[in-house]
Structures are given as structure tokens and as C-alpha cells.
Design an enzyme around this catalytic site. Structure first.
Site, PDB file in Angstrom:
ATOM      1  N   GLU A 247       0.874  -1.191   0.000  1.00 40.88           N
ATOM      2  CA  GLU A 247       0.000   0.000   0.000  1.00 40.88           C
ATOM      3  C   GLU A 247       0.897   1.223   0.000  1.00 40.88           C
ATOM      4  OE1 GLU A 247      -3.236   0.106  -0.097  1.00 40.88           O
ATOM      5  OE2 GLU A 247      -3.887  -1.874   0.545  1.00 40.88           O
ATOM      6  N   CYS A 281      -2.416   9.533   2.568  1.00 41.61           N
ATOM      7  CA  CYS A 281      -2.172   8.849   1.294  1.00 41.61           C
ATOM      8  C   CYS A 281      -3.310   9.082   0.320  1.00 41.61           C
ATOM      9  CB  CYS A 281      -1.932   7.363   1.515  1.00 41.61           C
ATOM     10  SG  CYS A 281      -3.248   6.546   2.416  1.00 41.61           S
TER      11      CYS A 281
HETATM   12  P1  NDP Z   1       8.358   5.109   4.329  1.00 43.69           P
HETATM   13  O1  NDP Z   1       8.290   4.350   3.063  1.00 43.69           O
HETATM   14  O2  NDP Z   1       9.489   6.023   4.551  1.00 43.69           O
HETATM   15  O3  NDP Z   1       8.335   4.123   5.580  1.00 43.69           O
HETATM   16  C1  NDP Z   1       7.296   3.186   5.782  1.00 43.69           C
HETATM   17  C2  NDP Z   1       7.767   2.116   6.743  1.00 43.69           C
HETATM   18  O4  NDP Z   1       8.781   1.312   6.115  1.00 43.69           O
HETATM   19  C3  NDP Z   1       8.406   2.676   8.019  1.00 43.69           C
HETATM   20  O5  NDP Z   1       8.045   1.866   9.113  1.00 43.69           O
HETATM   21  C4  NDP Z   1       9.880   2.573   7.695  1.00 43.69           C
HETATM   22  O6  NDP Z   1      10.676   2.524   8.825  1.00 43.69           O
HETATM   23  C5  NDP Z   1       9.924   1.243   6.957  1.00 43.69           C
HETATM   24  N1  NDP Z   1      11.123   1.055   6.146  1.00 43.69           N
HETATM   25  C6  NDP Z   1      12.002   1.970   5.689  1.00 43.69           C
HETATM   26  N2  NDP Z   1      12.965   1.387   4.934  1.00 43.69           N
HETATM   27  C7  NDP Z   1      12.696   0.060   4.916  1.00 43.69           C
HETATM   28  C8  NDP Z   1      13.300  -1.075   4.290  1.00 43.69           C
HETATM   29  N3  NDP Z   1      14.377  -0.960   3.544  1.00 43.69           N
HETATM   30  N4  NDP Z   1      12.729  -2.278   4.480  1.00 43.69           N
HETATM   31  C9  NDP Z   1      11.604  -2.406   5.211  1.00 43.69           C
HETATM   32  N5  NDP Z   1      10.978  -1.375   5.831  1.00 43.69           N
HETATM   33  C10 NDP Z   1      11.506  -0.146   5.683  1.00 43.69           C
HETATM   34  O7  NDP Z   1       6.967   5.882   4.418  1.00 43.69           O
HETATM   35  P2  NDP Z   1       6.487   6.930   5.507  1.00 43.69           P
HETATM   36  O8  NDP Z   1       6.544   6.331   6.872  1.00 43.69           O
HETATM   37  O9  NDP Z   1       7.184   8.213   5.253  1.00 43.69           O
HETATM   38  O10 NDP Z   1       4.944   7.064   5.143  1.00 43.69           O
HETATM   39  C11 NDP Z   1       4.482   7.947   4.183  1.00 43.69           C
HETATM   40  C12 NDP Z   1       4.130   7.208   2.912  1.00 43.69           C
HETATM   41  O11 NDP Z   1       3.160   6.219   3.210  1.00 43.69           O
HETATM   42  C13 NDP Z   1       3.486   8.096   1.874  1.00 43.69           C
HETATM   43  O12 NDP Z   1       4.005   7.813   0.603  1.00 43.69           O
HETATM   44  C14 NDP Z   1       2.008   7.710   1.951  1.00 43.69           C
HETATM   45  O13 NDP Z   1       1.303   7.983   0.782  1.00 43.69           O
HETATM   46  C15 NDP Z   1       2.105   6.273   2.263  1.00 43.69           C
HETATM   47  N6  NDP Z   1       0.858   5.775   2.838  1.00 43.69           N
HETATM   48  C16 NDP Z   1       0.086   4.921   2.097  1.00 43.69           C
HETATM   49  C17 NDP Z   1      -1.124   4.480   2.583  1.00 43.69           C
HETATM   50  C18 NDP Z   1      -1.948   3.496   1.822  1.00 43.69           C
HETATM   51  O14 NDP Z   1      -2.779   2.847   2.426  1.00 43.69           O
HETATM   52  N7  NDP Z   1      -1.779   3.346   0.534  1.00 43.69           N
HETATM   53  C19 NDP Z   1      -1.624   4.926   3.896  1.00 43.69           C
HETATM   54  C20 NDP Z   1      -0.740   5.780   4.588  1.00 43.69           C
HETATM   55  C21 NDP Z   1       0.472   6.191   4.062  1.00 43.69           C
HETATM   56  P3  NDP Z   1      11.331   3.878   9.380  1.00 43.69           P
HETATM   57  O15 NDP Z   1      10.220   4.844   9.594  1.00 43.69           O
HETATM   58  O16 NDP Z   1      11.944   3.434  10.637  1.00 43.69           O
HETATM   59  O17 NDP Z   1      12.301   4.334   8.312  1.00 43.69           O
END
Ligand code: NDP
Length: 501
Positions: A247, A281
Site C-alpha cells: 500500500e 495517502c
Molecule cells: P516510508 O516508506 O518512509 O516508511 C514506511 C515504513 O517502512 C516505516 O516503518 C519505515 O521505517 C519502513 N522502512 C524503511 N525502509 C525500509 C526497508 N528498507 N525495508 C523495510 N521497511 C523499511 O513511508 P512513511 O513512513 O514516510 O509514510 C508515508 C508514505 O506512506 C506516503 O508515501 C504515503 O502515501 C504512504 N501511505 C500509504 C497508505 C496506503 O494505504 N496506501 C496509507 C498511509 C500512508 P522507518 O520509519 O523506521 O524508516
């Protein structure tokens, strides 16, 4: 990052690093949490394997009772959750409460519906196999890994957690590094009602912890976050052929037809674009308004957006940017649009005052500017005039993203909705699809694939298992070396009669 002893009950006894979550409104410390390494993540998933077997054995009704207890506890502790969500994300108190309400409603629905959707049921065996009784069930994967974002730190991961638990899986949840406290509170409240086994656990840390969860051998990995990270998650999961639910972000359009209720459309555009500081999102990022009503619509948008103020107080219209680096993304897109010829109707470059960004409404934004092509994730709304609805649909569909959309039209809202390339559409409303637990939530293209919520969301956390039971010997037995020379010709004769005409 600092060194500290591992927290009690987290498994490892060696010193581990910790990281802080801070209040983006004030910079004050909210809490410190361990940075879990691969070894810890693997041990957590192993414990979850045993817990999952126990949880699955409770059956649908046993799980339903436990999930109802959790639901009641979440209702009782809404304000505690809301305070922590406000502290970690900066969002106003009532926005945090609204998020809790939505999550609780989804939890209730998933727990109530799981048996009907996933329990074993008979299906028709068909004419050729009429000697068989055919059944289908959806048993759980065992352990589901959930990786969540910070923008809706309860509602978004609960779309996976609640549905995965209702389906009979144990869950290991990696919250965002910005909202680890909220993740911790989710696991802690669950452990208050399910004391026997660690059915819902969290692991905390940065991207490496998430990557370790992807490689840990979980039965499925549900990821919500940015498209760039989604690609990395999928690559890591491919090593073990771990199935993924992805997602990601969006660039949701709102279309305003000539016969739309302009007051409602403007209200939806401004709320959908600015609420939660645009960090949604399925927030509205692009508006396409039909030329004949554009002036009237824009006057309303200008008045509404111009009256909003972000702030740190509980009743502010919206809060700060949660992630400091996102301020630069918003500022960069704003500058790019202005450089390419867009006009600021509300706000401008001076609106960027970290950690806050005041409302910005741009008009006449070139379709090749990043404010149109890339996810903004800030309170910046791009409004463009279009000749007619055909023009609006083709521009809406031109994005690499395809998450949600809104359509305001008195007569043909659903017709327009059907032509949009995206996973969800709200007609004469905004984001309303996310509040209906029976509806699946997810996107296409760079917005990802797979669905949370609804029946599809329950099936996402289970694997189909087909069973046939022979009721009587087949009149034409083709699955035996003793079938004889006449069996296949007799079968073909039957097929010609059934399907050959
Ligand atoms: P990120 O992609 O930066 O991070 C998402 C999660 O992935 C965090 O827990 C992050 O950890 C983790 N992560 C980072 N790097 C890795 C890796 N290499 N392997 C596995 N996990 C990893 O997104 P954001 O937290 O900034 O969220 C915002 C984004 O989420 C926006 O693009 C938004 O549109 C999307 N979103 C989508 C939704 C949907 O349902 N489609 C709903 C809500 C948000 P850490 O934070 O510790 O880096």
C-alpha cells in the site's frame, strides 16, 4: 542514538541501541525505544509462530471474543491513544480521536465477518465432477509481518493488523521510527486481553529493522509506506518468496463537474487537501474543475483555505509536518510549480515555516510540474481548469499513481468514477470509502497492489485451501490406469453435448 540495556521482555540481554521519538511541535522527547536487530526480529517471529498456532486453534468464535475485548479496551483508552498520537505526529486531538474511531469500527467488522468470509464452505463441484463434494476454506498464514507509516499510526496499520488477527494469524508489527510509542501501545493493550501468548508483538527501529522483518520468514508481509520503500520491501521479500501486500502513496484527483454542488466540492477539496497537514495517502492533491464553474469554485476554495491556520494547540486546523525532511519536498514542489508558471491563489513560498506549512493553493499548474506528477504529502493543493469532463478524466488518469479519487457531480458521478484508473472513488464526498469497513482499500500502479479492509482484506491474510471429497464412484473414472479405452471417448461425448453447441 544512544546505548541502553535491552528492555525487559524484549528477548536479548546484550546492550542495544535506542532511538527517540520526539514531538514535532516542540522537539520534546516523547519516548525512547530499542533499535531491534536481525537476531531480535528473527527471535520475535519464532515466538510469533508458536503464538499463531495457539491463536489459530482458538477458532473464529474464540478470536472474535478476544478481539471484542480488545475493541472495548481501545474505546476505553481513546484519549490515551489520542494524546500519544498527537505527541508523536503533532496532529490535533480530535483528528487523532477520529482515527481511533475508524480503527475501532474496522476491528469490530473484521472480527464479526471473519468466519463468514474465511470459514470452510461448500462450492458447486460442477457437472463433470458431480461425484465430489467440494469445499473451500481460508486458513491463516501463521505469522504476518506488518510495516506501517507514521501519518495515521493507528488507522493505517490496523487495516492490516486487525484483519490479519481476525483471520487467525499472529502479527509482528514494525511501526515507523516517528511513531514507535503508538505501536507499542497497540501491542500493550492487546497483551492486556490476550495474556497467554504474544499474538501481537512489535519490533522497533529504522529501515534495517523493517528489512529484517521482510527476510524473517513471515508467511506474508503487509507494507504501507512510500513507493520507493515498497520496491525495497518487495525485493527483500522475494528472497524467500514471501508474498507481499503493498500500500503506497497517491496523487489523488478531485473532479468538479459543471452541475456539482460547488460549496460541498470546495469544502471537500480544502479538507481533503489540508487535513492532517496534507499527510494523507488518499488526501486530495490535484483538483480538475470544469471551466464554466471554475471562477465560482476557486472563490470558495480561496475563502476556505485562506481561513485555515496550522498550529500545535489541540484545536488547531492541522498540525506540523511530522517528518522534518518533508518540508523541503513541499517547498521544492511549490518552487518548481511557480517557476513553470503556476499562480499562488492562497499562500506562497512564505507559507513554509518549519515545522509548519500554511495552506497553499496553486492554480494553472503545468501538468509536468512536480506538484502534479509527484506525491506532495503537504498542505498544497493544485487546482487546474479543464475544458470538460473528458479532459478531467484523462488528466486524472495520467498519473503513475492510482490510489483514490473524488468526483463532484449531480448527475453522473458514478459514471465518471467507473472511468477512473484507481482503487477507490468517493462521489460527492472525500475519503468516505476508507470509513466503510466492507469496502476494500488499495491502489493500482505506483500506489501498490493487494487490498486491506473488507472481504478482500480478510482474504489477503489467508491462503485458499481447496478440498474435494468423493461421495460415490464416478460413472466415468478417468483418473485410473484401469479406466479402459472407452472412458475418454465417453467423456468427450458428454463434453460435446454440454459445451459443443
Ligand atoms: P516510508 O516508506 O518512509 O516508511 C514506511 C515504513 O517502512 C516505516 O516503518 C519505515 O521505517 C519502513 N522502512 C524503511 N525502509 C525500509 C526497508 N528498507 N525495508 C523495510 N521497511 C523499511 O513511508 P512513511 O513512513 O514516510 O509514510 C508515508 C508514505 O506512506 C506516503 O508515501 C504515503 O502515501 C504512504 N501511505 C500509504 C497508505 C496506503 O494505504 N496506501 C496509507 C498511509 C500512508 P522507518 O520509519 O523506521 O524508516
Amino acid at each position: 542514538m544512544t546505548q541502553a540495556k535491552a528492555q525487559a521482555g524484549t528477548g536479548a540481554e546484550t546492550p542495544v541501541s535506542t532511538f527517540d521519538s520526539v514531538d514535532p511541535r516542540t522537539g520534546e522527547l516523547v519516548g525512547s525505544h530499542p533499535v531491534h536487530d536481525t537476531e531480535h526480529v528473527n527471535a520475535t517471529v519464532r515466538r510469533a509462530g508458536e503464538a499463531g498456532a495457539w491463536w489459530a486453534a482458538l477458532g473464529f468464535s474464540g478470536r472474535r471474543k478476544r478481539l471484542a475485548e480488545w475493541r472495548k479496551l481501545l474505546v476505553a483508552r481513546v484519549d490515551e491513544f489520542a494524546d500519544l498520537m498527537s505527541a508523536e505526529t503533532g496532529k490535533p486531538a480530535n483528528d487523532a480521536r477520529l482515527e481511533m474511531v475508524l480503527a475501532i469500527d474496522h476491528l469490530a467488522w473484521a472480527a464479526r465477518k471473519a468466519q463468514g468470509v474465511l470459514g470452510r464452505r461448500k462450492v458447486g463441484a460442477g457437472m463433470l465432477m458431480s461425484n465430489q463434494s467440494a469445499t473451500l476454506a481460508y486458513p491463516p498464514f501463521g505469522v504476518v509481518g506488518v510495516i506501517g507509516p507514521w501519518n495515521y499510526p493507528v488507522f493505517t496499520p490496523m487495516g492490516s493488523i486487525a484483519y490479519a488477527l481476525a483471520a487467525g494469524n499472529a502479527v509482528v508489527f514494525k511501526p515507523s521510527e516517528y511513531t514507535p510509542g503508538v505501536g507499542h501501545l497497540l501491542a500493550e493493550t492487546f497483551a492486556e486481553v490476550v495474556t497467554e501468548q504474544p499474538v501481537l508483538q512489535i519490533v522497533t527501529g529504522f529501515g534495517e529493522t523493517g528489512a529484517a522483518l521482510c527476510r524473517s520468514g513471515v508467511g506474508k508481509l503487509a507494507f504501507t509506506g512510500s513507493t520507493a520503500t515498497g520496491r525495497r520491501v518487495m525485493a527483500a521479500c522475494s528472497e524467500n518468496l514471501t508474498p507481499v501486500l503493498i500500500e503506497c502513496g497517491g496523487k489523488d484527483p478531485l473532479i468538479v463537474d459543471a452541475d456539482a454542488d460547488l460549496e460541498a466540492a470546495a469544502d471537500a477539496a480544502v479538507w481533503g487537501g489540508m487535513a492532517n497537514a496534507g499527510q494523507t495517502c488518499v488526501g486530495v492533491e490535484r483538483v480538475y474543475v470544469v471551466e464554466s464553474v471554475a471562477d465560482e469554485f476557486l472563490a470558495k476554495v480561496e475563502a476556505k483555505a485562506g481561513a485555515l491556520r496550522p498550529g500545535g494547540e489541540p484545536n488547531a486546523d492541522f498540525g506540523p509536518m511530522t517528518m522534518p525532511s518533508q518540508v523541503d519536498v513541499v517547498a521544492g514542489q511549490l518552487q518548481d510549480a511557480l517557476d513553470k508558471g503556476a499562480r499562488a491563489l492562497v499562500g506562497g513560498t512564505a507559507s513554509v515555516r518549519p515545522p509548519y506549512v500554511e495552506p497553499v493553493v496553486l492554480v494553472d499548474v503545468p501538468e509536468n510540474s512536480t506538484a502534479i506528477t509527484e506525491e506532495t504529502f503537504g498542505p498544497l493543493l493544485a487546482v487546474n481548469r479543464v475544458a470538460d469532463i473528458e479532459d478531467a478524466i484523462s488528466r486524472a488518469n495520467a498519473s503513475v499513481y492510482g490510489l483514490g479519487a473524488s468526483v463532484f457531480s449531480a448527475k453522473r458521478g458514478e459514471q465518471i468514477a467507473a472511468r477512473l484508473r484507481c482503487g477507490m472513488v468517493a462521489v460527492n464526498g472525500v475519503i468516505s470509502f476508507a470509513g466503510v469497513p466492507a469496502l476494500p482499500f488499495g491502489g493500482v500502479g505506483d500506489s501498490g497492489f493487494g487490498r486491506i479492509h473488507g472481504e478482500d482484506g480478510l482474504r489477503e491474510f489467508a491462503r485458499a485451501q481447496a478440498v474435494t471429497r468423493q461421495r460415490f464412484a464416478a460413472p466415468i473414472n478417468v483418473t485410473s490406469f484401469a479406466r479402459g479405452d472407452r472412458a475418454i471417448p465417453r467423456l468427450l461425448k458428454l463434453v460435446r453435448t454440454l459445451y459443443g453447441r
